[in-house]
Design a protein around this motif. Structure first.
Motif, PDB file in Angstrom:
ATOM      1  N   UNK A   1      17.858   8.006 -41.073  1.00  0.00           N
ATOM      2  CA  UNK A   1      19.149   7.931 -41.105  1.00  0.00           C
ATOM      3  C   UNK A   1      20.001   6.862 -40.172  1.00  0.00           C
ATOM      4  N   UNK A   2      20.813   5.990 -40.323  1.00  0.00           N
ATOM      5  CA  UNK A   2      21.403   5.181 -39.323  1.00  0.00           C
ATOM      6  C   UNK A   2      21.630   5.978 -38.067  1.00  0.00           C
ATOM      7  N   UNK A   3      21.783   5.319 -36.958  1.00  0.00           N
ATOM      8  CA  UNK A   3      22.128   6.304 -35.929  1.00  0.00           C
ATOM      9  C   UNK A   3      23.431   6.403 -35.389  1.00  0.00           C
ATOM     10  N   UNK A   4      23.764   7.454 -34.871  1.00  0.00           N
ATOM     11  CA  UNK A   4      25.244   7.793 -34.664  1.00  0.00           C
ATOM     12  C   UNK A   4      25.490   8.131 -33.162  1.00  0.00           C
ATOM     13  N   UNK A   5      26.331   7.225 -32.514  1.00  0.00           N
ATOM     14  CA  UNK A   5      26.552   7.433 -31.140  1.00  0.00           C
ATOM     15  C   UNK A   5      27.876   8.409 -30.991  1.00  0.00           C
TER      16      UNK A   5
ATOM     17  N   UNK B   1      31.544  -6.623 -28.017  1.00  0.00           N
ATOM     18  CA  UNK B   1      30.374  -7.374 -27.567  1.00  0.00           C
ATOM     19  C   UNK B   1      29.332  -5.880 -27.279  1.00  0.00           C
ATOM     20  N   UNK B   2      29.948  -4.749 -26.937  1.00  0.00           N
ATOM     21  CA  UNK B   2      29.176  -3.437 -26.871  1.00  0.00           C
ATOM     22  C   UNK B   2      28.813  -2.864 -28.083  1.00  0.00           C
ATOM     23  N   UNK B   3      29.613  -2.721 -28.957  1.00  0.00           N
ATOM     24  CA  UNK B   3      29.574  -2.541 -30.247  1.00  0.00           C
ATOM     25  C   UNK B   3      28.449  -3.410 -31.203  1.00  0.00           C
ATOM     26  N   UNK B   4      28.425  -4.653 -30.942  1.00  0.00           N
ATOM     27  CA  UNK B   4      27.230  -5.333 -31.509  1.00  0.00           C
ATOM     28  C   UNK B   4      25.813  -5.090 -31.025  1.00  0.00           C
ATOM     29  N   UNK B   5      25.909  -4.632 -29.677  1.00  0.00           N
ATOM     30  CA  UNK B   5      24.512  -4.300 -28.979  1.00  0.00           C
ATOM     31  C   UNK B   5      24.189  -3.036 -29.963  1.00  0.00           C
ATOM     32  N   UNK B   6      25.220  -2.233 -29.923  1.00  0.00           N
ATOM     33  CA  UNK B   6      24.741  -0.805 -30.975  1.00  0.00           C
ATOM     34  C   UNK B   6      24.216  -1.023 -32.180  1.00  0.00           C
TER      35      UNK B   6
ATOM     36  N   UNK C   1      22.891   1.586 -35.516  1.00  0.00           N
ATOM     37  CA  UNK C   1      24.016   2.505 -35.429  1.00  0.00           C
ATOM     38  C   UNK C   1      25.102   2.313 -36.420  1.00  0.00           C
ATOM     39  N   UNK C   2      25.525   3.418 -37.206  1.00  0.00           N
ATOM     40  CA  UNK C   2      26.311   3.207 -38.129  1.00  0.00           C
ATOM     41  C   UNK C   2      27.938   4.058 -37.906  1.00  0.00           C
ATOM     42  N   UNK C   3      27.718   4.775 -36.932  1.00  0.00           N
ATOM     43  CA  UNK C   3      28.954   5.613 -36.453  1.00  0.00           C
ATOM     44  C   UNK C   3      29.010   5.652 -35.019  1.00  0.00           C
TER      45      UNK C   3
ATOM     46  N   UNK D   1      31.051  -3.759 -39.782  1.00  0.00           N
ATOM     47  CA  UNK D   1      30.725  -2.754 -40.815  1.00  0.00           C
ATOM     48  C   UNK D   1      30.189  -1.346 -39.862  1.00  0.00           C
ATOM     49  N   UNK D   2      30.986  -0.681 -39.587  1.00  0.00           N
ATOM     50  CA  UNK D   2      30.677   0.586 -38.805  1.00  0.00           C
ATOM     51  C   UNK D   2      31.700   1.340 -38.767  1.00  0.00           C
ATOM     52  N   UNK D   3      31.516   2.624 -38.781  1.00  0.00           N
ATOM     53  CA  UNK D   3      32.535   3.657 -38.839  1.00  0.00           C
ATOM     54  C   UNK D   3      32.957   4.278 -37.380  1.00  0.00           C
TER      55      UNK D   3
END
Ligand code: DI6
Ligand code: FE
Length: 396
Positions: free
Chosen positions: A59-63, A118-123, A128-130, A159-161
């Motif tokens: 599954x894509x990762x969720x933080x 910038x931090x979201x892009x690293x995730x 990461x998807x959520x 493209x992230x929730x």
């Protein structure tokens, strides 16, 4: 989309990792419509498909716990602590959370967004998807709302929730020093009402700690959350045990987070409430904490354990969920399978999301394809990113 010849860690089912070798996944309209051994593919699904050459699909990762929207940074405070000051001393000296509050109040909305991205892009680069994003560096109505709007705008930019948590009860702002009760009643609760009215809140959080808010104050915030029909979660037992975990359980919280100082009794309370424990080894590491969260008690009581970065400028300037998984294993003695469940299935639970976190028919096709030979490799490596591809809602 039909993915073939993959090793699929479904994170559902009884076998370790829910692993299916030589598996296929069929995706239709952004959802998983079929997953299983390729040999069992129904004949009508046998389109050519894409051969993944044995790659691992998870599954894509969720933080599920971040403070990724904030102004400025706290490298200076990092330096202070290395020169001997404790986290609590830094906070009491007007540093800590409050210095980020000042920077966040001053930073324009567009700049906060650009910084957060910038931090979201690293995730995203780690599959990461959520991402859950908290407010709590505003501590006044306008800045709390600004933070939550920025968080929501991340979804339009990438493209992230995003799931947002209102964290007005994060710290007492300087203008209310010594008047925490007045802050809760005059600012925190009215700001929650305003944010809810604007439709930018998914859950309500707080920091229940000696340097922040006590259980009576948090209880008042949770009562309003309940009136508004919002689920709650809580930073509890991070630096001491003052009953936050039991308070969270009493309100049927989605999760109690940090929980280093939680006890066996607290674990039982979480289990009884069906709440997750969100472990944040990045903060444990950064603060040189030595009190281990009661992982064995959570295991024994069947409390779902999630893992998250706690990405924030003070106690956890961390954007890597893969490194977080490694820390969960090395620092907290979680197994690699628990670490992967902690950033997939159990992270979804901690956010109250039922449509993701496992690979099963009907779930969103949010997938991560890794160039590794076995699932344990994801938690084993340090500072290495084996992501080959991220699929978000069936695209990618
Ligand atoms: N606990 C934490 O670890 C973060 N917030 C909280 O309630 C720290 C936030 C910060 O230091 O800026
Ligand atoms: Fe936090």
């Amino acid at each position: 989309m039909l993915l073939r010849n993959a090793a699929v860690a479904t994170m559902a089912g009884v076998q370790p990792y829910g692993l299916i070798e030589k598996a296929a996944i069929k995706v239709e309209q952004g959802l998983i419509s079929w997953v299983g051994p390729e040999a069992d593919l129904p004949p009508d699904l046998e389109v050519p498909g894409e051969d993944l050459a044995g790659r691992l699909v998870t599954p894509a990762l969720i933080d599920c716990h971040t403070h990724i929207v904030f102004g400025g940074n706290r490298a200076t405070e990092f330096e202070m602590r290395l020169n001997g000051a404790s986290y609590e001393e830094v906070a009491r000296a007007g540093g800590g959370i409050v210095s980020t509050v000042t920077a966040t109040r001053e930073t324009p909305e567009d700049d906060l967004l650009a910084d957060a991205l910038r931090r979201v892009d690293a995730m995203l680069a780690e599959g990461v998807s959520v991402i859950e994003v908290k407010s709590g560096y505003g501590l006044d109505r306008d800045t709390e709302l600004k933070m939550l709007r920025v968080a929501r705008r991340i979804e339009d930019a990438r493209p992230v929730r995003i799931r947002t948590s209102f964290l007005g009860a994060h710290a007492v702002p300087p203008e209310y020093t010594g008047r925490a009760d007045a802050y809760i009643d005059e600012i925190c609760i009215p700001s929650l009402d305003a944010a809810h009215a604007e439709g930018v809140v998914d859950a309500v959080d707080g920091f229940c700690e000696g340097i922040a808010f006590d259980t009576a104050q948090m209880g008042r915030v949770f009562d309003r959350a309940r009136e508004l029909g919002l689920p709650v979660k809580l930073h509890a037992e991070q630096l001491s045990n003052i009953g936050g975990t039991r308070l969270a359980a009493a309100y049927g919280a989605l999760s109690a987070d940090h929980v280093e100082y939680a006890t066996e009794e607290d674990a039982a309370a979480l289990a009884g409430a069906g709440s997750a424990a969100v472990l944040l080894p990045g903060a444990f590491y950064t603060l040189h904490e030595t009190q281990m969260p009661p992982v064995a008690a959570f295991r024994d009581h069947g409390v779902p354990m999630a893992l998250a970065t706690d990405c924030n400028p003070g106690s956890s300037p961390l954007t890597s969920l893969l490194l977080t998984m490694n820390m969960g294993c090395t620092l907290f003695r979680m197994t690699p399978e628990e670490a992967l469940a902690g950033v997939t299935r159990n992270a979804a639970l901690a956010l109250g999301l039922e449509d993701c976190g496992v690979i099963a028919p009907g779930k969103r096709a949010d997938l991560a394809i890794w160039n590794v030979s076995e699932p344990a490799e994801l938690a084993y490596r340090i500072g290495f990113n084996p992501l080959e591809r991220r699929i978000f809602g069936g695209a990618g």
